[in-house]
Design a protein around this motif. Structure first.
Motif, PDB file in Angstrom:
ATOM      1  N   GLN A   1      13.713 -12.313  24.663  1.00  0.00           N
ATOM      2  CA  GLN A   1      14.089 -13.748  25.497  1.00  0.00           C
ATOM      3  C   GLN A   1      14.082 -14.881  23.802  1.00  0.00           C
ATOM      4  O   GLN A   1      14.842 -15.606  24.164  1.00  0.00           O
ATOM      5  CB  GLN A   1      13.154 -14.177  26.672  1.00  0.00           C
ATOM      6  CG  GLN A   1      13.344 -15.870  27.596  1.00  0.00           C
ATOM      7  CD  GLN A   1      14.851 -15.427  27.757  1.00  0.00           C
ATOM      8  OE1 GLN A   1      14.654 -14.982  28.327  1.00  0.00           O
ATOM      9  NE2 GLN A   1      16.039 -17.014  27.360  1.00  0.00           N
ATOM     10  N   ASP A   2      13.178 -14.207  23.107  1.00  0.00           N
ATOM     11  CA  ASP A   2      12.722 -15.846  22.161  1.00  0.00           C
ATOM     12  C   ASP A   2      14.044 -15.454  21.108  1.00  0.00           C
ATOM     13  O   ASP A   2      14.382 -16.632  20.611  1.00  0.00           O
ATOM     14  CB  ASP A   2      11.447 -14.985  21.519  1.00  0.00           C
ATOM     15  CG  ASP A   2      10.169 -15.349  21.994  1.00  0.00           C
ATOM     16  OD1 ASP A   2      10.591 -16.355  22.937  1.00  0.00           O
ATOM     17  OD2 ASP A   2       9.154 -15.118  21.926  1.00  0.00           O
ATOM     18  N   MET A   3      14.883 -14.148  21.557  1.00  0.00           N
ATOM     19  CA  MET A   3      16.044 -14.200  20.094  1.00  0.00           C
ATOM     20  C   MET A   3      17.015 -14.598  20.622  1.00  0.00           C
ATOM     21  O   MET A   3      17.669 -15.277  20.153  1.00  0.00           O
ATOM     22  CB  MET A   3      15.785 -12.613  20.237  1.00  0.00           C
ATOM     23  CG  MET A   3      14.854 -11.734  19.274  1.00  0.00           C
ATOM     24  SD  MET A   3      15.552 -10.450  19.233  1.00  0.00           S
ATOM     25  CE  MET A   3      16.856 -10.516  18.182  1.00  0.00           C
ATOM     26  N   LEU A   4      16.884 -14.415  21.903  1.00  0.00           N
ATOM     27  CA  LEU A   4      18.234 -15.845  23.174  1.00  0.00           C
ATOM     28  C   LEU A   4      18.055 -17.402  22.411  1.00  0.00           C
ATOM     29  O   LEU A   4      19.401 -17.455  22.624  1.00  0.00           O
ATOM     30  CB  LEU A   4      18.755 -15.043  24.386  1.00  0.00           C
ATOM     31  CG  LEU A   4      18.664 -14.060  24.902  1.00  0.00           C
ATOM     32  CD1 LEU A   4      18.597 -13.298  25.855  1.00  0.00           C
ATOM     33  CD2 LEU A   4      20.254 -13.294  24.796  1.00  0.00           C
ATOM     34  N   ASP A   5      17.266 -17.531  22.855  1.00  0.00           N
ATOM     35  CA  ASP A   5      16.689 -18.963  22.355  1.00  0.00           C
ATOM     36  C   ASP A   5      16.614 -19.478  21.154  1.00  0.00           C
ATOM     37  O   ASP A   5      17.337 -20.388  21.679  1.00  0.00           O
ATOM     38  CB  ASP A   5      14.375 -19.126  23.785  1.00  0.00           C
ATOM     39  CG  ASP A   5      14.394 -18.706  24.672  1.00  0.00           C
ATOM     40  OD1 ASP A   5      15.903 -19.139  25.381  1.00  0.00           O
ATOM     41  OD2 ASP A   5      13.595 -18.520  25.104  1.00  0.00           O
ATOM     42  N   SER A   6      16.451 -18.926  20.487  1.00  0.00           N
ATOM     43  CA  SER A   6      16.842 -18.809  18.892  1.00  0.00           C
ATOM     44  C   SER A   6      18.188 -18.478  18.430  1.00  0.00           C
ATOM     45  O   SER A   6      18.554 -18.424  17.248  1.00  0.00           O
ATOM     46  CB  SER A   6      15.125 -18.112  18.136  1.00  0.00           C
ATOM     47  OG  SER A   6      15.889 -16.905  18.376  1.00  0.00           O
ATOM     48  N   GLU A   7      19.255 -18.377  19.605  1.00  0.00           N
ATOM     49  CA  GLU A   7      20.472 -17.580  18.910  1.00  0.00           C
ATOM     50  C   GLU A   7      19.786 -16.724  17.706  1.00  0.00           C
ATOM     51  O   GLU A   7      21.119 -16.630  16.829  1.00  0.00           O
ATOM     52  CB  GLU A   7      21.527 -18.804  18.691  1.00  0.00           C
ATOM     53  CG  GLU A   7      21.237 -19.651  20.164  1.00  0.00           C
ATOM     54  CD  GLU A   7      22.317 -20.935  19.101  1.00  0.00           C
ATOM     55  OE1 GLU A   7      22.525 -21.084  18.655  1.00  0.00           O
ATOM     56  OE2 GLU A   7      22.510 -21.636  20.413  1.00  0.00           O
TER      57      GLU A   7
END
Length: 446
Positions: free
Chosen positions: A339-345
């Motif tokens: 989820q963090d990777m998705l949020d930070s693109e």
């Protein structure tokens, strides 16, 4: 007594618009034969020259090349294409031939292209006039009217049966050689005399009775290395082909990977799991897929803005991401990291059209449904790779949605046939469906 003027030799190939939209360089592939462009084709190309899709690029490039030719392109002689090659000419079409009027009730671009070919047959009866089209229906119409017709085959592979699978199986391997893979992790080339002409990164199932080992050939050291069934972000391989795929996907020395196989074999899931496992080595993970065949026509029927319209097409990629998330507990650090990777693109799921024009540096780039891409689109994507980038193409060459591509002419088949034996490239054909027993049964029987 005056001599009779020398008659031109070779055939006359009449090109359909879709051939040019498939390969703008097609006119260079007819050797000593002449190429004919009906004026209707130029009219159709004019409609395609604006836009950012590959077909728009092909139209623009062809028209530019045509414009650079010097000479009377409307004359019967046309303009020479180069040494050892024929000439190209544009032909004007008059009223529809009586045979066309009787056979078809409508005056369409396809019928005007057919009309140009029929007119040439009557005007130059001593030459063979052949329609070249990627449209099966137009080819059948031409043949019904007595005109030879064929597909454009310059970038087709020879045969689906001869496509490189990336794996071979050998029985009767000496037991001590198989044992050496488990003790030393590798075996020298001379120890495996049964394996003839191994290719770079080719995979092998080596057996002797109940003993077996999985191995891959390393061309740089001229040796065979053992392939272990290792996990990637909690995803474990369930068969030999999946183990080979994960080994190639996580190998830093392999910069280009193709995974082929029917639905449910785990192509996209394995690629995504490997990307997440290797995330620290890359600046970004990109997952992309073609939205719809021949551009984005269908998007207008869906409500919402562009993101809302694109979501249904990207959903299969999100589904694979969900499968990986479910390997972890709800509050596990692995699920939170996704989820963090998705949020930070750092992890992005995007339509393939959005990649155009970018230079990809240190990116793990996964292109799903690659069987719906043309050879030129595949080349365009790979040539965007910068330093430290890895590109993975996944797809099923027997499930093609693009009307002018087939199992032999799609970009995934073309890429596999051209890259075999390159040290930076690996291919694996996944054979067994692992989605569920029901999905495997349906894939095999329906």
């Amino acid at each position: 007594m005056p001599t009779e003027p020398e008659r031109p030799v070779g055939k006359l190939f009449v090109l359909d618009t879709n051939v040019i939209l498939h390969d703008y360089n097609c006119i260079q592939n007819f050797e000593e034969n002449d190429v004919v462009i009906p004026i209707t084709v130029l009219e159709e190309l004019d409609r395609f020259k604006r836009g950012n899709q590959d077909i728009n690029f092909q139209a623009r490039e062809f028209l530019r090349r045509l414009d650079k030719l010097t000479g009377d392109i409307l004359s019967d002689a046309g303009v020479a294409l180069g040494p050892g090659m024929g000439a190209i000419r544009v032909v004007l079409t008059g009223p529809l031939d009586e045979a066309l009027k009787v056979a078809f009730s409508q005056d369409t671009p396809d019928h005007r292209i057919l009309n140009a070919g029929i007119s040439l047959q009557k005007k130059e009866p001593h030459r063979s006039v052949i329609l070249v089209s990627k449209d099966t229906n137009l080819r059948m119409k031409a043949k019904a009217l007595g005109m030879p017709a064929q597909d454009y085959t310059s970038d087709k592979v020879e045969s689906v049966d001869k496509l490189y699978s990336g794996k071979r199986t050998f029985e009767g391997i000496p037991s001590e050689v198989i044992d050496s893979f488990y003790t030393d992790g590798e075996a020298a080339r001379e120890q495996l005399a049964l394996v003839d002409h191994p290719l770079a990164n080719e995979n092998f199932v080596l057996r002797n009775g109940s003993k077996s080992a999985l191995a891959t050939y390393r061309s740089t050291s001229d040796s065979f290395a053992r392939v272990e069934k290792l996990q990637a972000y909690q995803i474990s391989p369930r068969n030999a082909e999946q183990a080979f795929a994960l080994a190639a996907l996580t190998n830093d020395d392999i910069k280009l990977v193709t995974l082929a196989g029917k639905a449910g074999t785990g192509k996209t899931l394995l690629a995504l799991a490997a990307a997440l496992e290797c995330r620290s080595k890359y600046r970004q993970i990109l997952l992309a897929r073609p939205v719809v065949p021949l551009g984005n026509q269908d998007l207008g029927f869906l409500p919402g803005d562009s993101d809302a319209k694109l979501t249904p097409y990207m959903q299969p990629l999100f589904d694979n991401l969900t499968v990986i998330r479910h390997q972890f507990g709800e509050h596990d650090i692995g699920a939170k990291r996704i989820q963090d990777m998705l949020d930070s693109e750092k992890l992005m799921i995007t339509p393939l059209a959005y990649i155009r024009g970018r230079s990809l540096q240190r990116v793990f780039f996964i292109v799903d449904e690659a069987q719906n891409l043309t050879p030129h689109e595949i080349k365009t994507i790979i040539t965007r790779a910068g330093e430290g980038t890895k590109i993975v193409f996944t797809g099923d060459i027997h499930q093609i949605d693009q009307p002018y591509l087939d199992a032999l002419s799609n970009g995934l088949s073309y890429l596999t046939s051209r890259m075999v034996g390159q040290s930076l490239y690996a291919h694996v054909t996944l054979e067994k469906g692992e989605r569920s027993v029901l999905a495997e049964m349906a894939s095999n029987l329906l």
